[in-house]
Design a protein around this motif. Sequence first.
Motif, PDB file in Angstrom:
ATOM      1  N   GLN A   4       0.941  -1.080   0.013  1.00 37.35           N
ATOM      2  CA  GLN A   4       0.049  -0.164  -0.030  1.00 37.35           C
ATOM      3  C   GLN A   4       0.790   1.283  -0.129  1.00 37.35           C
ATOM      4  N   TRP A   5       1.815   1.185   0.766  1.00 35.52           N
ATOM      5  CA  TRP A   5       2.891   2.437   0.689  1.00 35.52           C
ATOM      6  C   TRP A   5       3.477   2.703  -0.716  1.00 35.52           C
ATOM      7  N   ARG A   6       4.027   1.496  -1.073  1.00 33.56           N
ATOM      8  CA  ARG A   6       4.728   1.605  -2.455  1.00 33.56           C
ATOM      9  C   ARG A   6       3.656   2.304  -3.509  1.00 33.56           C
ATOM     10  N   ALA A   7       2.329   1.913  -3.327  1.00 33.08           N
ATOM     11  CA  ALA A   7       1.297   2.750  -4.443  1.00 33.08           C
ATOM     12  C   ALA A   7       0.958   4.050  -3.972  1.00 33.08           C
ATOM     13  N   LEU A   8       1.027   4.393  -2.534  1.00 33.98           N
ATOM     14  CA  LEU A   8       0.589   5.879  -2.252  1.00 33.98           C
ATOM     15  C   LEU A   8       1.562   6.653  -1.888  1.00 33.98           C
ATOM     16  N   ARG A   9       3.009   6.307  -1.765  1.00 36.64           N
ATOM     17  CA  ARG A   9       4.000   7.188  -1.454  1.00 36.64           C
ATOM     18  C   ARG A   9       4.210   8.682  -2.079  1.00 36.64           C
ATOM     19  N   ASP A  10       4.131   8.525  -3.295  1.00 36.15           N
ATOM     20  CA  ASP A  10       4.486   9.743  -4.362  1.00 36.15           C
ATOM     21  C   ASP A  10       3.113  10.596  -4.048  1.00 36.15           C
TER      22      ASP A  10
END
Length: 157
Positions: A31-37
């Motif tokens: 989830q973090w990789r998908a939302l970090r930007d």
Amino acid sequence: MQFIDLEQDTWQAADDALAVPAANLLLTSAQWRALRDAWPAELPVGLKLANDEDVEDIAAELPRFALVALHFPKWTDGRAYSQAHLLRARYRYAGEVRATGDVLVDMLPLLQRSGFDTVVLKAGQSIEAARRALGFFPAYYQGDVVQTQPIFGRATA
């Protein structure tokens, strides 16, 4: 060490659907990789790190996390101890490190020495017994993530 009551915890796990940025959301690595930007810098975010994930993979992003929750799938699996030690000793992570999963009272002294500062005890475990367990050993011969110098061999006054 603090004991977390999930009923009153301010951190909430994101559901399986892609989360919308919100304060005190606890995300999986995926989830973090998908939302970090798109994640606003001012919103506190936490990371749930599975015990088979490499801490080094998230090391550069540690300043963004207010909380890293490390999971013990069973009490005999100690990989999360190593993850906590790496977070504190190698990467100097200063945020909250939380133990979750199959966390038993007997584990607390080592959890504390490894760098955990909050714990979600397994259902049926006594907080009173947990507090007593933290006082079992008044000193240790070897250092830990807090006490880096061992007491053994130290000159005494």
